[in-house]
Design a protein around this motif. Structure first.
Motif, PDB file in Angstrom:
ATOM      1  N   ALA A  26       0.719  -1.265   0.098  1.00 33.66           N
ATOM      2  CA  ALA A  26       0.201   0.099  -0.014  1.00 33.66           C
ATOM      3  C   ALA A  26       0.804   1.012  -0.055  1.00 33.66           C
ATOM      4  O   ALA A  26       2.066   1.064   0.505  1.00 33.66           O
ATOM      5  CB  ALA A  26      -1.060  -0.030   1.222  1.00 33.66           C
ATOM      6  N   LYS A  27       0.185   2.202  -0.492  1.00 39.55           N
ATOM      7  CA  LYS A  27       1.155   3.599  -0.463  1.00 39.55           C
ATOM      8  C   LYS A  27       0.581   4.334   0.960  1.00 39.55           C
ATOM      9  O   LYS A  27       1.433   5.295   1.473  1.00 39.55           O
ATOM     10  CB  LYS A  27       0.586   4.761  -1.355  1.00 39.55           C
ATOM     11  CG  LYS A  27       1.056   4.178  -2.931  1.00 39.55           C
ATOM     12  CD  LYS A  27       0.911   5.173  -3.980  1.00 39.55           C
ATOM     13  CE  LYS A  27       1.274   4.713  -5.228  1.00 39.55           C
ATOM     14  NZ  LYS A  27       0.868   5.634  -6.315  1.00 39.55           N
ATOM     15  N   ASP A  28      -0.618   3.943   1.515  1.00 32.10           N
ATOM     16  CA  ASP A  28      -1.043   4.519   2.652  1.00 32.10           C
ATOM     17  C   ASP A  28      -1.851   3.733   3.376  1.00 32.10           C
ATOM     18  O   ASP A  28      -2.725   2.898   2.838  1.00 32.10           O
ATOM     19  CB  ASP A  28      -1.851   5.814   2.187  1.00 32.10           C
ATOM     20  CG  ASP A  28      -2.358   6.666   3.285  1.00 32.10           C
ATOM     21  OD1 ASP A  28      -3.264   6.335   4.033  1.00 32.10           O
ATOM     22  OD2 ASP A  28      -1.835   7.813   3.391  1.00 32.10           O
ATOM     23  N   PRO A  29      -1.885   3.704   4.708  1.00 31.14           N
ATOM     24  CA  PRO A  29      -2.505   2.749   5.272  1.00 31.14           C
ATOM     25  C   PRO A  29      -4.315   2.897   5.139  1.00 31.14           C
ATOM     26  O   PRO A  29      -4.973   2.096   5.402  1.00 31.14           O
ATOM     27  CB  PRO A  29      -2.291   2.897   6.975  1.00 31.14           C
ATOM     28  CG  PRO A  29      -1.840   4.267   6.932  1.00 31.14           C
ATOM     29  CD  PRO A  29      -0.946   4.340   5.652  1.00 31.14           C
ATOM     30  N   ASP A  30      -4.499   4.197   4.872  1.00 34.35           N
ATOM     31  CA  ASP A  30      -6.035   4.570   4.464  1.00 34.35           C
ATOM     32  C   ASP A  30      -6.481   3.897   3.236  1.00 34.35           C
ATOM     33  O   ASP A  30      -7.638   3.825   2.744  1.00 34.35           O
ATOM     34  CB  ASP A  30      -5.978   6.163   4.319  1.00 34.35           C
ATOM     35  CG  ASP A  30      -5.993   6.831   5.842  1.00 34.35           C
ATOM     36  OD1 ASP A  30      -6.211   5.983   6.740  1.00 34.35           O
ATOM     37  OD2 ASP A  30      -5.530   7.990   5.784  1.00 34.35           O
ATOM     38  N   ASP A  31      -5.571   3.256   2.508  1.00 30.38           N
ATOM     39  CA  ASP A  31      -5.993   2.746   1.429  1.00 30.38           C
ATOM     40  C   ASP A  31      -6.107   1.017   1.440  1.00 30.38           C
ATOM     41  O   ASP A  31      -6.597   0.424   0.498  1.00 30.38           O
ATOM     42  CB  ASP A  31      -4.955   2.784   0.201  1.00 30.38           C
ATOM     43  CG  ASP A  31      -4.471   4.342  -0.297  1.00 30.38           C
ATOM     44  OD1 ASP A  31      -5.549   4.983  -0.187  1.00 30.38           O
ATOM     45  OD2 ASP A  31      -3.266   4.432  -0.946  1.00 30.38           O
ATOM     46  N   VAL A  32      -6.098   0.692   2.732  1.00 31.13           N
ATOM     47  CA  VAL A  32      -6.323  -0.707   3.149  1.00 31.13           C
ATOM     48  C   VAL A  32      -7.626  -1.084   3.820  1.00 31.13           C
ATOM     49  O   VAL A  32      -8.036  -0.325   4.635  1.00 31.13           O
ATOM     50  CB  VAL A  32      -5.162  -1.340   3.766  1.00 31.13           C
ATOM     51  CG1 VAL A  32      -5.426  -2.792   4.082  1.00 31.13           C
ATOM     52  CG2 VAL A  32      -3.959  -0.960   3.128  1.00 31.13           C
ATOM     53  N   THR A  33      -8.482  -2.008   3.317  1.00 31.25           N
ATOM     54  CA  THR A  33      -9.565  -2.468   4.053  1.00 31.25           C
ATOM     55  C   THR A  33      -9.404  -3.963   4.594  1.00 31.25           C
ATOM     56  O   THR A  33      -8.778  -4.403   3.988  1.00 31.25           O
ATOM     57  CB  THR A  33     -10.981  -2.363   3.101  1.00 31.25           C
ATOM     58  OG1 THR A  33     -10.631  -3.342   2.056  1.00 31.25           O
ATOM     59  CG2 THR A  33     -11.202  -1.066   2.800  1.00 31.25           C
ATOM     60  N   PRO A  38     -12.288  -0.083   7.026  1.00 30.03           N
ATOM     61  CA  PRO A  38     -10.847   0.429   6.940  1.00 30.03           C
ATOM     62  C   PRO A  38     -10.220  -0.448   7.949  1.00 30.03           C
ATOM     63  O   PRO A  38     -10.520  -0.815   8.931  1.00 30.03           O
ATOM     64  CB  PRO A  38     -11.147   1.797   7.457  1.00 30.03           C
ATOM     65  CG  PRO A  38     -12.410   2.362   7.052  1.00 30.03           C
ATOM     66  CD  PRO A  38     -13.387   0.852   6.878  1.00 30.03           C
ATOM     67  N   ALA A  39      -8.958  -0.753   7.614  1.00 27.09           N
ATOM     68  CA  ALA A  39      -8.316  -1.679   8.333  1.00 27.09           C
ATOM     69  C   ALA A  39      -7.923  -1.284   9.710  1.00 27.09           C
ATOM     70  O   ALA A  39      -8.031  -1.660  10.751  1.00 27.09           O
ATOM     71  CB  ALA A  39      -7.019  -2.141   7.665  1.00 27.09           C
ATOM     72  N   VAL A  45      -7.223  -5.831  14.687  1.00 24.96           N
ATOM     73  CA  VAL A  45      -6.006  -5.424  13.837  1.00 24.96           C
ATOM     74  C   VAL A  45      -5.278  -3.842  14.219  1.00 24.96           C
ATOM     75  O   VAL A  45      -6.198  -3.135  14.524  1.00 24.96           O
ATOM     76  CB  VAL A  45      -6.716  -4.988  12.146  1.00 24.96           C
ATOM     77  CG1 VAL A  45      -5.708  -4.533  11.197  1.00 24.96           C
ATOM     78  CG2 VAL A  45      -7.275  -6.412  11.784  1.00 24.96           C
ATOM     79  N   LYS A  46      -4.087  -3.796  14.311  1.00 25.12           N
ATOM     80  CA  LYS A  46      -3.622  -2.725  14.821  1.00 25.12           C
ATOM     81  C   LYS A  46      -2.402  -2.139  13.634  1.00 25.12           C
ATOM     82  O   LYS A  46      -1.752  -3.074  13.626  1.00 25.12           O
ATOM     83  CB  LYS A  46      -3.051  -2.815  16.191  1.00 25.12           C
ATOM     84  CG  LYS A  46      -2.120  -1.903  16.619  1.00 25.12           C
ATOM     85  CD  LYS A  46      -1.534  -2.166  18.084  1.00 25.12           C
ATOM     86  CE  LYS A  46      -0.675  -1.023  18.545  1.00 25.12           C
ATOM     87  NZ  LYS A  46       0.306  -1.288  19.713  1.00 25.12           N
TER      88      LYS A  46
END
Length: 73
Positions: A26-33, A38-39, A45-46
């Protein structure tokens, strides 16, 4: 790991009474689910850090399905 379209899916599981580290491209943690949310808000999940083009998460016991926007290099 499965690539499809502009997303990448990473599935995995963690045994009972253990933790694991998951590296999700990922480029950013906000791009991951994870399981459609949202992850960073997913149970068990931490978010730990960004490292070498991956969001790094600590996960507890369970089964996980991470989806990230696909990164073109």
């Amino acid at each position: 790991m499965e690539k499809g379209g502009r997303k990448i899916r990473v599935d995995g599981s963690c045994a009972a009474n253990t933790t694991a580290t998951a590296h999700v491209p990922a480029k950013d943690p906000d791009d991951v689910t994870e399981s459609g949310k949202p992850a960073v808000q997913a149970a068990g999940v931490k978010f730990l850090r960004m490292e070498n083009g991956a969001a790094v998460y600590e996960v507890g016991s369970g089964t996980y399905g991470f989806v990230s926007k696909w990164i073109m290099k």
